[in-house]
Write an enzyme that holds these catalytic residues in place. Structure first.
Site, PDB file in Angstrom:
ATOM      1  N   ASP A   1       9.078   2.586  -0.504  1.00  0.00           N
ATOM      2  CA  ASP A   1       8.467   3.302   0.463  1.00  0.00           C
ATOM      3  C   ASP A   1       8.855   3.227   1.839  1.00  0.00           C
ATOM      4  O   ASP A   1       8.335   2.060   2.225  1.00  0.00           O
ATOM      5  CB  ASP A   1       7.053   2.703  -0.024  1.00  0.00           C
ATOM      6  CG  ASP A   1       6.021   3.673   0.522  1.00  0.00           C
ATOM      7  OD1 ASP A   1       6.217   4.522   1.659  1.00  0.00           O
ATOM      8  OD2 ASP A   1       4.891   3.459   0.173  1.00  0.00           O
TER       9      ASP A   1
ATOM     10  N   LYS B   1       5.022  10.025   8.360  1.00  0.00           N
ATOM     11  CA  LYS B   1       4.929   9.420   9.647  1.00  0.00           C
ATOM     12  C   LYS B   1       5.820   9.993  10.733  1.00  0.00           C
ATOM     13  O   LYS B   1       5.794  11.198  11.258  1.00  0.00           O
ATOM     14  CB  LYS B   1       4.986   8.080   9.687  1.00  0.00           C
ATOM     15  CG  LYS B   1       4.065   7.233   8.854  1.00  0.00           C
ATOM     16  CD  LYS B   1       3.204   6.077   9.256  1.00  0.00           C
ATOM     17  CE  LYS B   1       2.356   5.460   8.165  1.00  0.00           C
ATOM     18  NZ  LYS B   1       0.970   5.436   8.409  1.00  0.00           N
TER      19      LYS B   1
ATOM     20  N   TYR C   1       0.688  -1.329  -0.132  1.00  0.00           N
ATOM     21  CA  TYR C   1      -0.136  -0.123  -0.016  1.00  0.00           C
ATOM     22  C   TYR C   1       0.859   1.278  -0.160  1.00  0.00           C
ATOM     23  O   TYR C   1       1.853   1.386   0.881  1.00  0.00           O
ATOM     24  CB  TYR C   1      -0.731  -0.170   1.252  1.00  0.00           C
ATOM     25  CG  TYR C   1      -1.894   1.081   1.334  1.00  0.00           C
ATOM     26  CD1 TYR C   1      -3.121   1.042   0.421  1.00  0.00           C
ATOM     27  CD2 TYR C   1      -1.555   2.266   2.552  1.00  0.00           C
ATOM     28  CE1 TYR C   1      -3.885   2.425   0.829  1.00  0.00           C
ATOM     29  CE2 TYR C   1      -2.227   3.167   2.542  1.00  0.00           C
ATOM     30  CZ  TYR C   1      -3.397   3.361   1.934  1.00  0.00           C
ATOM     31  OH  TYR C   1      -4.319   4.655   1.896  1.00  0.00           O
TER      32      TYR C   1
HETATM   33  N1  HOZ Z   1      -2.023   1.313   6.630  1.00  0.00           N
HETATM   34  C1  HOZ Z   1      -2.168   2.822   6.841  1.00  0.00           C
HETATM   35  C2  HOZ Z   1      -1.020   3.643   6.909  1.00  0.00           C
HETATM   36  N2  HOZ Z   1       0.299   2.844   6.279  1.00  0.00           N
HETATM   37  C3  HOZ Z   1      -3.178   3.005   7.971  1.00  0.00           C
HETATM   38  C4  HOZ Z   1      -3.524   4.472   8.088  1.00  0.00           C
HETATM   39  C5  HOZ Z   1      -4.825   4.709   7.598  1.00  0.00           C
HETATM   40  O1  HOZ Z   1      -5.018   4.338   6.267  1.00  0.00           O
HETATM   41  O2  HOZ Z   1      -5.486   5.273   8.105  1.00  0.00           O
END
Ligand code: HOZ
Length: 428
Positions: free
Chosen positions: A239, A267, A144
Site C-alpha cells: 500500500d 495522494k 491503515y
Molecule cells: N491517515 C489518513 C490517510 N492516510 C488521514 C486522512 C484521513 O483519514 O482523513
C-alpha cells in the site's frame, strides 16, 4: 490565538455533519480544542477563517508534495476544467498517467485508476481474492488501508486516534476473514501464515507504517514477508498510497529490492484532487473487468481534472534535484526538532522516510506498534496546541505522519524549528 469563526462554523457543522467533519481525524478529538477551519493555502502556508497563518505540515495528509496552490497545478486544473470535468468516456490523459506510473514503478505493469486510496485497496483485495481463489487477507496491526470493511480490523490513523480500530458495522463474518500480524515481527507473521495455511489470498502492508506516525520497516522484514507470501501462495500488496512518489520518485519500491505483486496508490498522483490507483503484475491485472471477470467500476474514475493535476504534479517532481531537495528539507526539520527537544531535556525520536516523518516523545527508536501505543498522548496534545499557537499546524494526532513539500524552504523550516523550540519550552 483567536479562533472565533472556526468555533462558530464547527458548532453549526456538528448539527449537520457527523462530528462536524467529513473525515474523523480532522475533528481534533485526539488533542481537544476547536479544529482550525482553513480558508486558503499558498505554498507552505495555510490561513484560517479567523486570519491566523500557519506553516502547514498536514499538507492534506500527503498529496500536496509541491505545497498549496502551486501555479503549475492550478493552471492544469483550470485548463482541464474548461474542457469539461467528466465525460464517462476514456481520455488520452488516463493513458499518459498510466505511462507515468508504470515507467516509475517496475512492479506495476498495468494500472487502473479509481477515486481514492480506499477504493484502490478494496479493489486490490477483491482482485487478490479472485486471483488466488482464497478469502483471507493478512494485514498488520496499526496499518491503515482506508475504510473498507476488511481493513477496519486493528486499523491505525483516525480509527486508532478515536479508539475504534475495529469498527462496529463490519460484519463479523467478514472481519473473520482478516487476520492480523505484528508489523516488523517476522516470527509472528510466519506464525499467522502457518496458522492460516492455504487460506491467505494476500498480505497487505504499508512498507513504511505511516498511520501510526512513521515507523520504518526493520531490516529484512519486507524481504521476509515477500518470502512468506511466495511460500504460501499469497499475493503481496504494497500500500503505497502515502509513500508512492513521495519518499522517492518510484515510491518505496525504489528503495527496496522487494517486489510486490500488487500496489495501491493515491495522494501524490492526483495533485490534491481525489484519485487512487491499483496496479501490478500483468497476469493478475488482466483479470480486471472488462479485460477479465473481476468487476470494478467508477463513474468518475480517471476524472480528467484530477488526471491533469496529477500529471502536472508528477512533471514538477521530475525537475532536477527535486527529491534531493525534499530530502534535505525534511532532514533539516528532523535535525532541528531533535536539537530543539534536546535543549529542553525532552527525549525525541523522529521516524522519517524522505519527506514523511513523525516526531515521537521517546528516547528510543520506535520500531513496533506496541511501542507507539506507549507514547504520552496527553503531553503530545499539549505540544500540538503549543505549536499551533506559534503558527505551526501539524496533524491533530500522534498517529499521523507530517509531510514536507517543496514549498517548505530552508527558511520555513528554520522558523518552524524556532516555533517547535518555543513549544517544547512551553510544555516543560
Ligand atoms: N491517515 C489518513 C490517510 N492516510 C488521514 C486522512 C484521513 O483519514 O482523513
Amino acid at each position: 490565538m483567536k479562533l472565533d469563526r472556526s468555533r462558530s462554523i464547527f458548532e453549526q457543522a456538528q448539527k449537520l455533519i457527523p462530528g462536524g467533519v467529513n473525515s474523523p481525524v480532522r475533528a481534533y478529538k485526539g488533542v481537544g480544542g476547536t479544529p482550525v477551519h482553513v480558508a486558503s493555502g499558498k505554498g507552505a502556508l495555510v490561513r484560517d477563517v479567523d486570519g491566523n497563518e500557519y506553516f502547514d505540515y498536514v499538507m492534506s495528509y500527503g498529496p500536496l508534495i509541491l505545497g498549496h496552490a502551486h501555479p503549475a497545478i492550478v493552471e492544469a486544473i483550470m485548463r482541464a476544467a474548461q474542457l469539461g470535468t467528466a465525460y464517462g468516456a476514456p481520455t488520452e490523459g488516463e493513458l499518459i498517467l498510466a505511462k507515468r506510473i508504470v515507467e516509475r514503478m517496475p512492479a506495476v505493469e498495468m494500472v487502473r485508476l479509481v477515486n481514492s486510496g480506499t477504493e484502490a485497496t478494496m479493489s486490490a483485495l477483491r482482485l487478490a481474492r479472485a486471483a488466488t481463489g482464497r478469502d483471507v487477507v493478512l494485514k498488520f496491526n496499526g496499518c491503515y488501508h482506508g475504510h473498507g470493511d476488511s481493513f477496519l480490523v486493528k486499523a491505525g490513523s483516525g480509527a486508532l486516534t478515536h479508539g475504534a480500530p475495529d469498527s462496529p458495522g463490519v460484519p463479523k463474518g467478514l472481519a473473520e476473514l482478516t487476520v492480523v500480524a505484528e508489523y516488523n515481527d517476522l516470527e509472528n507473521t510466519r506464525a499467522v501464515f502457518e496458522k492460516n495455511s492455504g487460506r491467505i489470498a494476500c498480505a497487505i502492508v504499508e512498507p513504511v507504517a505511516g498511520n501510526i506516525g512513521c515507523v520504518l520497516p526493520a531490516k529484512g522484514f519486507l524481504e521476509g514477508l515477500r518470502e512468506l507470501c511466495t511460500k504460501h501462495g499469497a499475493l503481496l500488496i504494497f500500500d503505497e498510497v502515502m509513500t508512492g512518489f513521495r519518499v522517492a520518485r518510484g515510491g518505496y519500491m525504489e528503495l527496496t529490492s522487494v517486489k510486490p505483486d500488487l500496489v495501491t496508490l493515491g495522494k501524490v498522483i492526483g495533485g490534491g484532487l481525489p484519485i487512487g490507483a491499483y496496479g501490478g503484475r500483468r497476469d493478475v491485472m488482466q483479470r480486471v473487468s472488462p479485460a477479465g471477470d473481476v468487476y470494478q467500476a467508477g463513474t468518475l474514475s480517471g476524472c480528467p481534472v484530477a488526471v491533469a493535476a496529477g500529471l502536472a504534479q508528477l512533471m514538477q517532481c521530475d525537475m532536477p534535484g527535486f527529491y534531493a531537495n525534499l530530502e534535505a528539507r525534511a532532514a533539516q526539520l528532523q535535525e532541528g526538532l531533535e536539537h530543539a527537544a534536546k535543549k529542553h531535556g525532552q527525549p525525541l525520536w523522529v521516524g522519517r522516510q524522505g519527506a514523511m516523518l513523525c516526531p515521537y516523545f521517546s528516547a528510543e527508536p520506535l520500531t513496533s506498534f506496541g511501542q507507539v501505543l506507549t507514547m504520552d498522548r496527553a503531553r503530545w496534545a499539549k505540544w500540538f496546541h503549543a505549536l499551533l499557537e506559534r503558527g505551526v499546524i501539524v496533524p491533530p494526532s500522534p498517529f499521523e505522519a507530517w509531510f514536507v513539500s517543496s514549498a517548505h524552504t530552508s527558511e520555513v523550516i528554520e522558523r518552524t524549528v524556532i516555533a517547535a523550540e518555543g513549544a517544547f519550552a512551553a510544555i516543560r
